[in-house]
Design an enzyme around this catalytic site. Structure first.
Site, short mmCIF file in Angstrom:
data_model
loop_
_atom_site.label_atom_id
_atom_site.label_comp_id
_atom_site.label_asym_id
_atom_site.label_seq_id
_atom_site.Cartn_x
_atom_site.Cartn_y
_atom_site.Cartn_z
CG HIS A 154 -1.78 1.07 1.55
ND1 HIS A 154 -3.18 1.06 1.19
CD2 HIS A 154 -1.59 2.35 1.82
CE1 HIS A 154 -3.63 2.37 1.52
NE2 HIS A 154 -2.48 3.07 2.05
CD GLU A 155 1.85 3.64 3.78
OE1 GLU A 155 1.68 4.39 3.03
OE2 GLU A 155 0.93 3.25 4.74
CG HIS A 158 0.08 6.22 -0.56
ND1 HIS A 158 -0.87 6.61 -1.29
CD2 HIS A 158 -0.13 5.69 0.71
CE1 HIS A 158 -1.95 6.25 -0.32
NE2 HIS A 158 -1.42 5.83 0.80
CG HIS A 164 -6.10 6.45 0.65
ND1 HIS A 164 -5.75 7.36 1.63
CD2 HIS A 164 -4.97 5.45 1.14
CE1 HIS A 164 -4.65 7.30 2.45
NE2 HIS A 164 -4.30 5.92 2.00
ZN LIG Z 1 -2.45 5.06 2.36
#
Ligand SMILES: [Zn+2]
Length: 405
Positions: A154-155, A158, A164
């Site tokens: 997830h990171e 980014h 998101h």
């Molecule tokens: Zn996030």
């Protein structure tokens, strides 16, 4: 947040990204993300980073304090997560390599002076800056409670410019938000992006995206919802994914122009896309297989095929009893303009809450599937079921199905 000395770890390492096709940041638009730092700070009204959550602490039975991932109960462990960082980070990097043309490489401090890179730090929280906001580096923090593969994926998402999913401009069509249950100072975490500032390539909203929060993030009262899916079928699965979905991967491959690294272009059916790691094959949405995604997954190799193509021809229920110890796909076909109704009678699948070890899901459209449903009616005349298990552990389910109008 201050940490007990025993957990204080000074962590800094550097990672460079290499994309084997044209770099996404050269494009005018960014992927579901703001265009620049100034705008981001203006709209979010706070920091430019995206802080996912602050890990909490629990007291171990023996009196020592351990950290927990406050997002996913199944992942709670009463021990230090220090040792998880490097193997899980490497696994996440390997995952991106296997599924995209993006390559991460660990670099030295000296090399880091020479060009853009991600600086992995530990400031206690899980967060990452969006890709290349600063001239030379992005900060990506993996606190002790953030070292699960899903959180790292997830990171890194980014860092690759993913925002998101719940920030998508069209999110209100898919989510009901109750921001009264979030402190005003934290509400920026639910800020909605402008359509013009983002790029989704027309791909649908994916409630199972690795970038989608589950319910309850930043809640004042954790017994009350903050965000619920409008489609109740997603009640048990929204935001609990352990890897990128097909939609996530398609978006990322498109954004970084991955298929352009292939000399010869191939055509893919059923929303598949050319695999930049194996240019003569397509990456298919689950349930579809073969080099061009035009057959039932697994059916092109009868020696290992563990699924089946079935027919639903009448209103009378038929039963499917299945035992599996690998990934298997069933297609249930009804007549033209008819639909397939399924009832899940007995699903004895041994897995954790986010179905990481094993699961059974049903496709709601060609590109998306949902796990953990009780009943289902297909949108068109085919229902697609996919069962999977990570290790060779025998699992079982029973469903019944029929044709409906
Ligand atoms: Zn996030």
């Amino acid at each position: 947040m201050s940490y007990p000395m025993m957990w204080t770890v000074l962590l800094v390492f550097f990672v460079a990204i290499h994309v084997s096709a044209a770099l996404g940041q050269d494009k005018g638009k960014t992927l579901e993300v703001f265009n620049d730092v100034e705008r981001t700070s203006k709209i979010l009204g706070a920091s430019v980073f995206t802080a996912d959550f602050e890990p909490g602490f629990v007291k171990h039975e023996n009196g020592s304090i351990a950290e927990v991932n406050s997002v996913n109960e199944d992942q709670r462990v009463l021990r230090s997560n220090v040792d998880l960082l490097r193997p899980n980070f490497q696994a996440a990097v390997k995952y991106y390599k296997a599924n995209t043309c993006i390559r991460f490489r660990e670099i030295t401090k000296e090399e880091a002076r020479n060009g853009p890179h991600i600086e992995v730090v530990n400031d206690g929280r899980c967060f990452s800056l969006y890709g290349h906001q600063f001239e030379n580096h992005n900060n990506l923090s993996l606190g002790l409670g953030c070292r699960w593969m899903a959180t790292i994926l997830h990171e890194l998402g980014h860092a690759l410019k993913f925002a998101h999913t719940q920030s998508r401009y069209d999110r209100d069509n898919y989510l009901k938000l109750n921001l009264n249950n979030v402190n005003a100072s934290e509400q920026y975490n639910y800020a909605k992006l402008e359509k013009a500032d983002t790029e989704n390539y027309g791909l649908p909203y994916d409630l199972l995206s690795i970038m989608q929060y589950e319910d309850g993030g930043f809640a004042i009262d954790t017994s009350i919802s903050v965000m619920t899916p409008r489609n109740p079928l997603y009640k048990n699965s929204m935001g609990r994914n352990f890897e990128l979905t097909f939609i996530d991967l398609k978006m990322l491959n498109r954004f970084y122009n991955c298929p352009e690294s292939c000399k010869h272009k191939i055509k893919c059916k059923n929303s598949g896309f050319q695999n930049s790691n194996k240019c003569d094959e397509c990456v298919c949405p689950s349930g579809f297989g073969g080099p061009n995604c035009n057959v039932r997954a697994g059916s092109d190799d009868p020696s290992t095929d563990c699924g089946k193509t079935l027919k639903a021809t009448s209103k009378k229920w038929s039963t499917l009893n299945a035992t599996f110890d690998s990934s298997c796909t069933w297609w249930i076909n009804a007549g033209k303009k008819k639909h397939v109704e399924i009832q899940f009678l007995d699903v004895a699948i041994d897995s954790n809450r986010n179905c990481e070890q094993a699961g059974l899901d049903v496709k709601i459209c060609k590109t998306m599937a949902i796990p953990n449903v009780d009943k289902f009616v297909s949108k068109d005349n085919r229902a697609i079921l996919r069962a999977y298990v990570n290790e060779k552990r025998s699992q079982h389910f029973t469903i019944r199905y029929r044709q409906v109008n």
